[in-house]
Motif scaffolding. Structure first.
Motif, PDB file in Angstrom:
ATOM      1  N   VAL A  49       0.807  -1.219   0.000  1.00 43.76           N
ATOM      2  CA  VAL A  49       0.000   0.000   0.000  1.00 43.76           C
ATOM      3  C   VAL A  49       0.841   1.270   0.000  1.00 43.76           C
ATOM      4  N   PHE A  50       1.888   1.341   0.811  1.00 42.21           N
ATOM      5  CA  PHE A  50       2.676   2.571   0.902  1.00 42.21           C
ATOM      6  C   PHE A  50       3.203   2.978  -0.476  1.00 42.21           C
ATOM      7  N   THR A  51       3.821   2.047  -1.182  1.00 41.61           N
ATOM      8  CA  THR A  51       4.382   2.350  -2.498  1.00 41.61           C
ATOM      9  C   THR A  51       3.288   2.749  -3.478  1.00 41.61           C
ATOM     10  N   ALA A  52       2.138   2.085  -3.408  1.00 41.62           N
ATOM     11  CA  ALA A  52       1.028   2.410  -4.309  1.00 41.62           C
ATOM     12  C   ALA A  52       0.501   3.818  -4.047  1.00 41.62           C
ATOM     13  N   LEU A  53       0.466   4.231  -2.787  1.00 42.11           N
ATOM     14  CA  LEU A  53       0.068   5.600  -2.453  1.00 42.11           C
ATOM     15  C   LEU A  53       1.118   6.598  -2.917  1.00 42.11           C
ATOM     16  N   GLN A  54       2.361   6.264  -2.670  1.00 45.31           N
ATOM     17  CA  GLN A  54       3.476   7.155  -2.997  1.00 45.31           C
ATOM     18  C   GLN A  54       3.566   7.416  -4.500  1.00 45.31           C
ATOM     19  N   THR A  55       3.298   6.403  -5.302  1.00 50.16           N
ATOM     20  CA  THR A  55       3.419   6.512  -6.756  1.00 50.16           C
ATOM     21  C   THR A  55       2.119   6.919  -7.438  1.00 50.16           C
ATOM     22  N   GLY A  56       1.028   7.031  -6.674  1.00 49.21           N
ATOM     23  CA  GLY A  56      -0.239   7.445  -7.244  1.00 49.21           C
ATOM     24  C   GLY A  56      -1.024   6.348  -7.921  1.00 49.21           C
ATOM     25  N   VAL A  57      -0.604   5.102  -7.732  1.00 50.35           N
ATOM     26  CA  VAL A  57      -1.386   3.977  -8.274  1.00 50.35           C
ATOM     27  C   VAL A  57      -2.775   3.974  -7.648  1.00 50.35           C
ATOM     28  N   ILE A  58      -2.847   4.331  -6.382  1.00 46.66           N
ATOM     29  CA  ILE A  58      -4.121   4.505  -5.693  1.00 46.66           C
ATOM     30  C   ILE A  58      -4.122   5.892  -5.053  1.00 46.66           C
ATOM     31  N   ASP A  59      -5.328   6.400  -4.786  1.00 46.40           N
ATOM     32  CA  ASP A  59      -5.471   7.719  -4.159  1.00 46.40           C
ATOM     33  C   ASP A  59      -5.511   7.641  -2.647  1.00 46.40           C
ATOM     34  N   GLY A  60      -6.008   6.531  -2.122  1.00 48.99           N
ATOM     35  CA  GLY A  60      -6.211   6.460  -0.688  1.00 48.99           C
ATOM     36  C   GLY A  60      -6.389   5.036  -0.209  1.00 48.99           C
ATOM     37  N   GLN A  61      -6.690   4.928   1.072  1.00 53.17           N
ATOM     38  CA  GLN A  61      -6.875   3.627   1.710  1.00 53.17           C
ATOM     39  C   GLN A  61      -7.723   3.840   2.964  1.00 53.17           C
ATOM     40  N   GLU A  62      -8.081   2.743   3.609  1.00 57.69           N
ATOM     41  CA  GLU A  62      -8.858   2.847   4.853  1.00 57.69           C
ATOM     42  C   GLU A  62      -8.316   1.826   5.844  1.00 57.69           C
ATOM     43  N   ASN A  63      -8.029   2.302   7.057  1.00 63.18           N
ATOM     44  CA  ASN A  63      -7.435   1.472   8.091  1.00 63.18           C
ATOM     45  C   ASN A  63      -7.616   2.143   9.448  1.00 63.18           C
ATOM     46  N   PRO A  64      -7.400   1.394  10.522  1.00 66.38           N
ATOM     47  CA  PRO A  64      -7.343   2.010  11.844  1.00 66.38           C
ATOM     48  C   PRO A  64      -6.093   2.877  11.976  1.00 66.38           C
ATOM     49  N   TYR A  65      -6.118   3.815  12.915  1.00 62.71           N
ATOM     50  CA  TYR A  65      -4.964   4.683  13.146  1.00 62.71           C
ATOM     51  C   TYR A  65      -3.695   3.860  13.369  1.00 62.71           C
ATOM     52  N   ALA A  66      -3.822   2.743  14.076  1.00 65.13           N
ATOM     53  CA  ALA A  66      -2.642   1.947  14.421  1.00 65.13           C
ATOM     54  C   ALA A  66      -1.926   1.438  13.179  1.00 65.13           C
ATOM     55  N   GLN A  67      -2.684   1.098  12.152  1.00 60.61           N
ATOM     56  CA  GLN A  67      -2.061   0.635  10.911  1.00 60.61           C
ATOM     57  C   GLN A  67      -1.595   1.816  10.058  1.00 60.61           C
ATOM     58  N   ILE A  68      -2.376   2.886  10.051  1.00 59.77           N
ATOM     59  CA  ILE A  68      -2.011   4.063   9.259  1.00 59.77           C
ATOM     60  C   ILE A  68      -0.664   4.622   9.721  1.00 59.77           C
ATOM     61  N   ALA A  69      -0.542   4.847  11.027  1.00 54.27           N
ATOM     62  CA  ALA A  69       0.652   5.509  11.565  1.00 54.27           C
ATOM     63  C   ALA A  69       1.878   4.605  11.509  1.00 54.27           C
ATOM     64  N   SER A  70       1.709   3.327  11.863  1.00 48.23           N
ATOM     65  CA  SER A  70       2.876   2.432  11.885  1.00 48.23           C
ATOM     66  C   SER A  70       3.419   2.177  10.485  1.00 48.23           C
ATOM     67  N   ALA A  71       2.537   2.223   9.482  1.00 51.52           N
ATOM     68  CA  ALA A  71       2.967   2.047   8.093  1.00 51.52           C
ATOM     69  C   ALA A  71       3.386   3.373   7.455  1.00 51.52           C
ATOM     70  N   LYS A  72       3.276   4.476   8.214  1.00 53.46           N
ATOM     71  CA  LYS A  72       3.701   5.811   7.770  1.00 53.46           C
ATOM     72  C   LYS A  72       2.905   6.317   6.566  1.00 53.46           C
TER      73      LYS A  72
END
Length: 327
Positions: free
Chosen positions: A192-215
């Motif tokens: 997911v991180f790389t896909a967000l970084q490169t614009g393959v996807i616009d967004g995602q949905e997760n709990p804060y714990a996953q969002i923050a730990s995955a940066k």
């Protein structure tokens, strides 16, 4: 000749000894990054279990998808290549009963999920898992999920129109976001991180714990607090391979999973506050969503679940009946 036979016997003993030691290593895999709720949960379990096991066996934790993504780890459990995994949303693809946790806003809070586990684990969810070769030792937590993206703040479902949004593998999450107007894309968490970084996807949905730990906050502009789904984490094992453990080892592991649960919920509650501050501090714009609008837009998902999953309507009704009384 005599020396050769002795050497061969010693070698055989060493080999068998190495095999016995290998059997004592109980590998526990999960997709969480260091510091995530999954990581802290697995580490708490390992600490508690290894103390109880006292050398009879050892739980060894492998995070960050080291043992594979969720689907790969489900397969490795069956092959006996690991003893425990910590899946969440992917369980809806294992057995249809787990799809009930994909219904938007069905779980109200942690007291509610505790009641669901207490009343329904033994007669609904474990039988469903065991029919597929798995056993759940306890419900843990993934958490309440929120939406991040790089397009716009999401206040109502209409704001998701056309947004390319990563979802976990599971048909109901995909259907839910299709109903909201998004373009959902199932993807392994590790990608997911790389896909967000490169614009393959616009967004995602997760709990804060996953969002923050995955940066994800480093590659996302907006966080919308929707709380659209609460996903349990399941400490999962293979029925076949777990049953091969000594009975006292099994008992210690079951007890440890239950004891770790209280620590998991306490960590999750603390992280909800701390990690929202971390996300804000990274410059992400945060807004509250109109949950009533999302609830209204979710009605077709409930209707489809009731119509297509055997006993689906009864599952929803039973979980709703376990909601904590409001003052």
């Amino acid at each position: 000749m005599k020396f050769t036979k002795i050497a061969a016997a010693l070698a055989a003993l060493l080999i068998s000894g190495d095999a016995a030691l290998a059997q004592q290593a109980l590998r526990f895999g999960h997709v969480g990054e260091p510091g995530s709720l999954f990581a802290q949960s697995a580490e708490a379990f390992a600490r508690i279990a290894n103390e109880k096991l006292a050398g009879k066996a050892e739980v060894q934790v492998f995070g960050s998808s080291q043992l594979g993504n969720d689907r790969e780890m489900l397969q490795k459990l069956k092959l006996g290549q690991m003893m425990f995994a910590l899946p969440s949303s992917v369980m809806s693809s294992v057995a249809p009963e787990f799809g009930v946790f994909e219904m938007p806003y069905i779980i109200q809070d942690r007291e509610h999920i505790k009641a669901v586990e207490r009343e329904m684990l033994l007669d609904v969810f474990n039988p469903a898992a065991e029919a597929q070769g798995y056993r759940i030792l306890a419900f843990w937590e993934n958490g309440f999920r929120h939406i991040t993206n790089n397009v716009r703040p999401v206040t109502a479902p209409s704001d998701l129109e056309g947004v390319k949004l990563r979802t976990p593998n599971g048909e109901w999450r995909v259907k839910m976001f299709q109903a909201y107007g998004a373009n959902p894309t199932p993807m392994a968490f590790s990608d997911v991180f790389t896909a967000l970084q490169t614009g393959v996807i616009d967004g995602q949905e997760n709990p804060y714990a996953q969002i923050a730990s995955a940066k994800f906050q480093e590659v996302q502009k907006y966080l919308s607090i929707t709380g659209h789904v609460y996903t349990p984490g399941y400490i999962l094992t293979s029925t076949t391979h777990f049953d091969r453990l000594d009975r006292d080892v099994q008992a210690a592991l079951i007890l440890s999973a239950r004891e770790a649960q209280a620590e998991v919920y306490a960590i999750a509650e603390r992280l909800e506050v701390e990690l929202l501050d971390v996300i804000k501090a990274a410059g992400v714009a945060v807004n509250e969503a109109d949950k009533a609008a999302f609830v209204e837009a979710s009605r077709p998902i409930y209707d489809e679940f009731a119509a297509t999953v055997d006993g689906g309507a009864a599952l929803v009704e039973r979980i709703n009946a376990l909601r904590p009384a409001t003052n």
